[in-house]
Write a protein that holds these residues in place. Structure first.
Motif, PDB file in Angstrom:
ATOM      1  N   ILE A  36      -5.763  57.246 -46.442  1.00  0.00           N
ATOM      2  CA  ILE A  36      -5.871  57.216 -44.977  1.00  0.00           C
ATOM      3  C   ILE A  36      -6.935  56.204 -44.559  1.00  0.00           C
ATOM      4  O   ILE A  36      -6.758  55.454 -43.593  1.00  0.00           O
ATOM      5  CB  ILE A  36      -6.199  58.618 -44.436  1.00  0.00           C
ATOM      6  N   SER A  37      -8.031  56.148 -45.293  1.00  0.00           N
ATOM      7  CA  SER A  37      -9.095  55.185 -44.994  1.00  0.00           C
ATOM      8  C   SER A  37      -8.610  53.755 -45.179  1.00  0.00           C
ATOM      9  O   SER A  37      -8.920  52.874 -44.373  1.00  0.00           O
ATOM     10  CB  SER A  37     -10.309  55.448 -45.892  1.00  0.00           C
ATOM     11  N   GLN A  38      -7.839  53.510 -46.229  1.00  0.00           N
ATOM     12  CA  GLN A  38      -7.320  52.166 -46.468  1.00  0.00           C
ATOM     13  C   GLN A  38      -6.362  51.731 -45.364  1.00  0.00           C
ATOM     14  O   GLN A  38      -6.404  50.588 -44.914  1.00  0.00           O
ATOM     15  CB  GLN A  38      -6.618  52.123 -47.823  1.00  0.00           C
ATOM     16  N   VAL A  39      -5.508  52.641 -44.923  1.00  0.00           N
ATOM     17  CA  VAL A  39      -4.580  52.329 -43.833  1.00  0.00           C
ATOM     18  C   VAL A  39      -5.345  52.034 -42.547  1.00  0.00           C
ATOM     19  O   VAL A  39      -4.984  51.130 -41.786  1.00  0.00           O
ATOM     20  CB  VAL A  39      -3.582  53.492 -43.628  1.00  0.00           C
ATOM     21  N   PHE A  40      -6.427  52.778 -42.331  1.00  0.00           N
ATOM     22  CA  PHE A  40      -7.243  52.532 -41.142  1.00  0.00           C
ATOM     23  C   PHE A  40      -7.795  51.118 -41.157  1.00  0.00           C
ATOM     24  O   PHE A  40      -7.701  50.383 -40.161  1.00  0.00           O
ATOM     25  CB  PHE A  40      -8.387  53.558 -41.077  1.00  0.00           C
ATOM     26  N   TYR A  41      -8.392  50.705 -42.279  1.00  0.00           N
ATOM     27  CA  TYR A  41      -8.972  49.363 -42.353  1.00  0.00           C
ATOM     28  C   TYR A  41      -7.895  48.283 -42.330  1.00  0.00           C
ATOM     29  O   TYR A  41      -8.135  47.180 -41.840  1.00  0.00           O
ATOM     30  CB  TYR A  41      -9.838  49.225 -43.605  1.00  0.00           C
ATOM     31  N   TYR A  42      -6.736  48.565 -42.844  1.00  0.00           N
ATOM     32  CA  TYR A  42      -5.613  47.615 -42.827  1.00  0.00           C
ATOM     33  C   TYR A  42      -5.292  47.165 -41.400  1.00  0.00           C
ATOM     34  O   TYR A  42      -4.977  46.000 -41.151  1.00  0.00           O
ATOM     35  CB  TYR A  42      -4.398  48.286 -43.472  1.00  0.00           C
ATOM     36  N   GLN A  43      -5.419  48.082 -40.431  1.00  0.00           N
ATOM     37  CA  GLN A  43      -5.108  47.771 -39.046  1.00  0.00           C
ATOM     38  C   GLN A  43      -6.350  47.599 -38.176  1.00  0.00           C
ATOM     39  O   GLN A  43      -6.229  47.283 -36.995  1.00  0.00           O
ATOM     40  CB  GLN A  43      -4.239  48.893 -38.449  1.00  0.00           C
ATOM     41  N   ASP A  44      -7.544  47.786 -38.764  1.00  0.00           N
ATOM     42  CA  ASP A  44      -8.772  47.707 -37.987  1.00  0.00           C
ATOM     43  C   ASP A  44      -9.135  46.258 -37.694  1.00  0.00           C
ATOM     44  O   ASP A  44      -8.726  45.327 -38.409  1.00  0.00           O
ATOM     45  CB  ASP A  44      -9.912  48.381 -38.758  1.00  0.00           C
ATOM     46  N   VAL A  45      -9.929  46.053 -36.643  1.00  0.00           N
ATOM     47  CA  VAL A  45     -10.284  44.706 -36.188  1.00  0.00           C
ATOM     48  C   VAL A  45     -11.014  43.921 -37.283  1.00  0.00           C
ATOM     49  O   VAL A  45     -10.935  42.689 -37.313  1.00  0.00           O
ATOM     50  CB  VAL A  45     -11.147  44.799 -34.911  1.00  0.00           C
ATOM     51  N   LYS A  46     -11.687  44.601 -38.207  1.00  0.00           N
ATOM     52  CA  LYS A  46     -12.435  43.905 -39.247  1.00  0.00           C
ATOM     53  C   LYS A  46     -11.520  43.234 -40.278  1.00  0.00           C
ATOM     54  O   LYS A  46     -11.923  42.270 -40.927  1.00  0.00           O
ATOM     55  CB  LYS A  46     -13.370  44.881 -39.961  1.00  0.00           C
ATOM     56  N   CYS A  47     -10.323  43.764 -40.460  1.00  0.00           N
ATOM     57  CA  CYS A  47      -9.453  43.276 -41.532  1.00  0.00           C
ATOM     58  C   CYS A  47      -8.088  42.784 -41.058  1.00  0.00           C
ATOM     59  O   CYS A  47      -7.397  42.101 -41.814  1.00  0.00           O
ATOM     60  CB  CYS A  47      -9.228  44.376 -42.579  1.00  0.00           C
ATOM     61  N   ARG A  48      -7.662  43.156 -39.863  1.00  0.00           N
ATOM     62  CA  ARG A  48      -6.263  42.999 -39.493  1.00  0.00           C
ATOM     63  C   ARG A  48      -5.783  41.551 -39.474  1.00  0.00           C
ATOM     64  O   ARG A  48      -4.597  41.300 -39.724  1.00  0.00           O
ATOM     65  CB  ARG A  48      -6.007  43.645 -38.134  1.00  0.00           C
ATOM     66  N   GLU A  49      -6.672  40.585 -39.193  1.00  0.00           N
ATOM     67  CA  GLU A  49      -6.220  39.195 -39.115  1.00  0.00           C
ATOM     68  C   GLU A  49      -5.560  38.731 -40.405  1.00  0.00           C
ATOM     69  O   GLU A  49      -4.552  38.027 -40.380  1.00  0.00           O
ATOM     70  CB  GLU A  49      -7.393  38.277 -38.769  1.00  0.00           C
ATOM     71  N   GLU A  50      -6.155  39.106 -41.536  1.00  0.00           N
ATOM     72  CA  GLU A  50      -5.628  38.661 -42.824  1.00  0.00           C
ATOM     73  C   GLU A  50      -4.801  39.728 -43.520  1.00  0.00           C
ATOM     74  O   GLU A  50      -4.360  39.517 -44.652  1.00  0.00           O
ATOM     75  CB  GLU A  50      -6.782  38.224 -43.741  1.00  0.00           C
ATOM     76  N   MET A  51      -4.553  40.855 -42.868  1.00  0.00           N
ATOM     77  CA  MET A  51      -3.751  41.908 -43.481  1.00  0.00           C
ATOM     78  C   MET A  51      -2.567  42.258 -42.580  1.00  0.00           C
ATOM     79  O   MET A  51      -1.472  41.738 -42.752  1.00  0.00           O
ATOM     80  CB  MET A  51      -4.635  43.131 -43.777  1.00  0.00           C
ATOM     81  N   TYR A  52      -2.797  43.099 -41.611  1.00  0.00           N
ATOM     82  CA  TYR A  52      -1.724  43.582 -40.736  1.00  0.00           C
ATOM     83  C   TYR A  52      -1.052  42.444 -39.962  1.00  0.00           C
ATOM     84  O   TYR A  52       0.177  42.310 -39.970  1.00  0.00           O
ATOM     85  CB  TYR A  52      -2.318  44.611 -39.786  1.00  0.00           C
ATOM     86  N   THR A 111     -16.889  43.090 -27.287  1.00  0.00           N
ATOM     87  CA  THR A 111     -17.233  42.282 -28.461  1.00  0.00           C
ATOM     88  C   THR A 111     -16.885  42.996 -29.756  1.00  0.00           C
ATOM     89  O   THR A 111     -16.332  42.394 -30.687  1.00  0.00           O
ATOM     90  CB  THR A 111     -18.742  41.942 -28.443  1.00  0.00           C
ATOM     91  N   GLU A 112     -17.192  44.288 -29.830  1.00  0.00           N
ATOM     92  CA  GLU A 112     -16.912  45.059 -31.048  1.00  0.00           C
ATOM     93  C   GLU A 112     -15.424  45.209 -31.306  1.00  0.00           C
ATOM     94  O   GLU A 112     -15.013  45.483 -32.443  1.00  0.00           O
ATOM     95  CB  GLU A 112     -17.557  46.440 -30.936  1.00  0.00           C
ATOM     96  N   SER A 113     -14.598  45.024 -30.272  1.00  0.00           N
ATOM     97  CA  SER A 113     -13.154  45.203 -30.419  1.00  0.00           C
ATOM     98  C   SER A 113     -12.419  43.898 -30.664  1.00  0.00           C
ATOM     99  O   SER A 113     -11.184  43.892 -30.756  1.00  0.00           O
ATOM    100  CB  SER A 113     -12.582  45.874 -29.164  1.00  0.00           C
ATOM    101  N   LEU A 114     -13.169  42.787 -30.765  1.00  0.00           N
ATOM    102  CA  LEU A 114     -12.555  41.485 -31.003  1.00  0.00           C
ATOM    103  C   LEU A 114     -12.890  40.998 -32.407  1.00  0.00           C
ATOM    104  O   LEU A 114     -14.004  41.208 -32.891  1.00  0.00           O
ATOM    105  CB  LEU A 114     -13.051  40.453 -29.974  1.00  0.00           C
ATOM    106  N   PRO A 115     -11.962  40.313 -33.069  1.00  0.00           N
ATOM    107  CA  PRO A 115     -12.256  39.781 -34.403  1.00  0.00           C
ATOM    108  C   PRO A 115     -13.230  38.617 -34.331  1.00  0.00           C
ATOM    109  O   PRO A 115     -13.244  37.869 -33.347  1.00  0.00           O
ATOM    110  CB  PRO A 115     -10.876  39.323 -34.907  1.00  0.00           C
ATOM    111  N   GLU A 116     -14.048  38.456 -35.357  1.00  0.00           N
ATOM    112  CA  GLU A 116     -15.024  37.368 -35.407  1.00  0.00           C
ATOM    113  C   GLU A 116     -14.527  36.259 -36.312  1.00  0.00           C
ATOM    114  O   GLU A 116     -13.823  36.502 -37.294  1.00  0.00           O
ATOM    115  CB  GLU A 116     -16.370  37.885 -35.920  1.00  0.00           C
ATOM    116  N   ASN A 117     -14.914  35.004 -35.979  1.00  0.00           N
ATOM    117  CA  ASN A 117     -14.571  33.886 -36.833  1.00  0.00           C
ATOM    118  C   ASN A 117     -15.652  33.696 -37.894  1.00  0.00           C
ATOM    119  O   ASN A 117     -16.552  34.539 -38.045  1.00  0.00           O
ATOM    120  CB  ASN A 117     -14.357  32.612 -36.017  1.00  0.00           C
TER     121      ASN A 117
END
Length: 778
Positions: free
Chosen positions: A401-417, A516-522
């Motif tokens: 469940i934690s992995q699925v959360f991060y898969y779609q979370d703003v921290k990881c979603r650009e290169e995953m989901y 800001t916390e809800s947007l992905p960072e470059n």
């Protein structure tokens, strides 16, 4: 001790002695004696000995006089522009957007408040934390979890020589001594001069420093630094490879992974400066490094595969943090590699003109290329997410469940989901639409669900099936509707950021920090918020209590898409409620229709064919029919909502294409497909007939406005269709008459002599007949 310190000072100042060799001999002699391997050393005694034997004579040598007198002079000489503060994890730092050279240029709170930068554009953020924990509580929970499992793993024990430990302790003490000296500007100058008068007197060290100091381009071009860094990673990481050469971080060491993160950060720093001018050698070295980096990605592809647990629940949750952390560390590296590739003009121009998808045949032969393999891994991940939502993996524990959360979370979603959605769009653009949808149904294990139903009373099975259908429909909406990606459509990064902000503010007004916390960072830890926020929102200043928030401008409300693919389920529900409430207050209907999406780029233009293919129409008809008949539980209101959204997208797409192109060039016939019967049976119905019946279903009262809009649009479409057909028939008749006239003129021109003789003979014949009539009259 005093005599020893004076003697050392005089010896170090003697030009006949080599300072470096003499100083190292001093350390070798005194450090092991001072930092003996006692269990409870006398710290005061240790400090006294190290001051007298090492630090005091070193300060005398550096300053040229008594250290206390020299430091007193420094304090009286004025304050430094830099305070020399060492930040702790979680402490607030400030970076000036206008003046900072790179993200490492930061100020502490006191310096920031007393500087001109507080009137510039700035960004406040937390200092880099140790490890990968976002809070003390998270770290404590992690420690607790490992302590509970400590008996399951053997301890790793290493024996160090007492002298090595002594020098490690002295290194820590030397670091604090240097930190004290660096708090004085003139002391930094002295230390700087010391380095240049000793270390850089050797040509070998001078060359080494020059290599480290020059720009990234030189490091890559001359030193092949990308390859060096990636090869270093490949040397460190093999202990985490399984028998299939895939990473597996079960039982990982956090300390060793911290060293891996440091190496990754080096690579990020090197890639920070894109070249403005490419040379053949730079391009060659960059490609070598990139190929080496691909070897790391190869080890990550499919790492830590999991199998669905049946029967018994897993005993211990597997470690998952390390794999996610590595993915997060490499996210910006991947983006930066893409930026480097785009900066190569010779490569970028060709790609921007023709599109990468249309050039796949240049790299892979048609016999070897299988688009189904291209979408296989992304589809597996998305199906896994759907099955987790359907609670089909609940025996696999909380780690999944934690992995699925991060898969779609703003921290990881650009290169995953996000990338998985793009891969499905690539597949949809290259495959036959019916074949693509059949593949989707097969992977979601829903092919039988859209055939003739077999009655079942298993409520768990019914619930699982419903959730899977909802998740599948959602993905289909994303594939055909999510186009705000540069390359997928003609949009910019600013357009993408504005759309993200619009949908966040459609939920509720938000503070700057929340956005800001809800947007992905470059790669520079920037979100792009400052560049676009004023275009889409207005700032509402705080009142007596509370904080200021941004509110969405009215003209941006039309961009709201209820099925925005970055919404969580909670955000989706809240945004829907907020927007329906707003429309109700404005005395408008509650139909939340999709906004017209931008055109797909030419390489992706075939994706829209999914909307009006036969399999899609069968899926839509089946779900609507189940809702109308009320004979089965295999439908939900969420399903109907998604079906209506897909129908709306189809109508908007057809309308847009007819407005953009001549009718004879438009092959997208969504309205025609929606009016076609599902079968040849006497009781067969089409989509529009089902929608008419759907208006009378009491459970779907909330969807009535959307149904009415679709039916009205189809009526308008029908009228426009009749008008177009009548106009087309008129033009067809006119064209045929024109063709017949042209043929007649052509025939006359071709047989001109015969035509003239015929007319002459006809004239003579008429004259004779006229004379005969006159004679008979007489």
């Amino acid at each position: 001790m005093v005599r020893t310190a004076v003697w050392l000072f005089l010896q170090w100042c003697d030009e006949r002695f080599n300072f470096q060799a003499t100083f190292l001999q001093c350390l070798a002699k005194h450090v092991p004696n001072i930092y003996s391997a006692e269990m409870d050393p006398l710290l005061e005694k240790q400090e006294e000995m190290v001051q007298a034997a090492i630090l005091y004579p070193l300060e005398c040598y550096l300053f040229g006089e008594d250290p206390d007198i020299f430091l007193e002079k420094l304090q009286q000489s004025g304050t430094s522009q830099l305070c020399g503060k060492v930040f702790k994890g979680g402490e607030t730092t400030y970076s000036c957007r206008d003046c900072a050279v790179d993200p490492t240029c930061v100020l502490c709170m006191d310096c920031f408040q007393n500087s001109i930068h507080k009137n510039h554009r700035y960004k406040g953020r937390r200092a880099v934390k140790a490890g990968n924990y976002t809070s003390c509580q998270e770290a404590k929970e992690e420690i607790k979890r490992h302590s509970e499992n400590v008996s399951q793993r053997p301890l790793h024990v290493e024996v160090l020589h007492a002298d090595v430990m002594a020098h490690q302790k002295f290194a820590l003490r030397l670091g604090s001594w240097l930190n004290k000296l660096m708090s004085y500007s003139r002391a930094r100058k002295v230390l700087h001069e010391l380095i240049f008068s000793s270390f850089f007197m050797e040509m070998e060290y001078k060359k080494l420093f020059a290599v480290e100091f020059v720009k990234a381009r030189h490091l890559i071009e001359e030193q092949n630094v990308i390859t060096t860094i990636t090869e270093t990673l490949l040397e460190v990481l093999p202990e985490y490879l399984d028998k299939n050469d895939k990473f597996n971080f079960q039982g990982y060491s956090q300390d060793k992974l911290n060293r891996v993160y440091a190496v990754i950060y080096d690579l990020r720093y090197v890639l920070g400066g894109k070249p403005t001018l490419w040379t053949d050698r730079l391009r060659e070295r960059f490609l070598q490094g990139f190929v080496s980096f691909l070897r790391i990605l190869t080890c990550m592809q499919g790492m830590e595969e999991i199998k669905r647990q049946f029967g018994q629940h897993i005993e211990v949750d597997p470690d998952w943090e390390a794999a996610i952390a590595i993915q997060m560390q490499l996210k910006n590296i991947l983006l930066m590699f893409q930026e480097w590739c785009a900066s190569d003009v010779s490569l970028h121009v060709r790609l921007s003109k023709t599109g990468a998808i249309s050039r796949l045949h240049e790299f892979v032969s048609p016999e070897e290329f299988q688009v189904e393999l291209l979408v296989e891994y992304p589809l597996r991940c998305l199906v896994l997410v759907a099955q987790v939502a359907a609670e089909m993996w609940r025996r696999n524990g909380l780690s999944l469940i934690s992995q699925v959360f991060y898969y779609q979370d703003v921290k990881c979603r650009e290169e995953m989901y996000d990338k998985d959605i793009i891969m499905l769009q690539i597949g949809a653009s290259l495959m036959d639409p019916n074949q693509f949808l059949l593949l989707i149904l097969q992977r979601y294990e829903l092919a039988d669900a859209f055939k003739k139903l077999k009655p079942t009373k298993d409520q768990d099975l019914i619930k699982q099936c419903n959730v899977l259908i909802e998740e599948m429909l959602q993905i289909l909406i994303y594939v055909v509707g999510e186009r705000y990606v540069p390359g997928v459509s003609n949009v910019t990064k600013e357009d993408v950021t504005m759309r993200e902000i619009i949908h966040l503010l459609c939920i509720e007004p938000m503070a700057h920090s929340a956005i800001t916390e809800s947007l992905p960072e470059n790669e520079n830890n920037e979100t792009g918020l400052e560049n676009v926020i004023d275009k889409v929102a207005t700032f509402k200043r705080p009142g007596v209590s509370g904080h200021g928030v941004y509110e969405l401008k009215d003209e941006c409300l039309k961009e709201f898409n209820m099925f925005f693919y970055h919404y969580t389920k909670t955000q989706h529900s809240k945004a829907e409620h907020t927007q329906k409430k707003r429309r109700k207050q404005e005395n408008r209907d509650e139909a939340l229709l999709p906004p017209p999406p931008p055109d797909f780029s030419p390489a992706f233009s075939n994706v829209v064919r999914i909307l009006n293919c036969d399999v899609m129409m069968h899926i839509l008809r089946t779900i609507l029919q189940r809702a109308v008949e009320l004979e089965t539980h295999l439908w939900t209101e969420a399903m109907i909502q998604m079906v209506l959204h897909l129908l709306s997208l189809g109508l908007l797409e057809e309308k847009h294409q007819l407005q953009k192109c001549p009718e004879e060039e438009v092959t997208f016939d969504f309205y025609h497909k929606a009016t076609r019967m599902g079968s040849s049976a006497l009781n067969a119905v089409n989509v529009l007939m089902l929608l008419e019946k759907l208006k009378r279903v009491p459970q779907l009262e909330a969807q009535k406005d959307t149904v009415s809009w679709i039916l009205q649009s189809t009526q308008d479409q029908e009228k426009a269709e009749r008008k177009r057909k009548a106009e087309a028939a008129r033009l067809h008749r006119q064209k045929i008459m024109a063709q017949m006239s042209a043929l007649q003129r052509n025939f006359i021109e071709t047989h001109k002599l015969l035509y003239e003789n015929t007319l002459e003979a006809q004239g003579k014949e008429d004259a004779i007949m006229e004379e005969e009539r006159d004679a008979s009259t007489i």
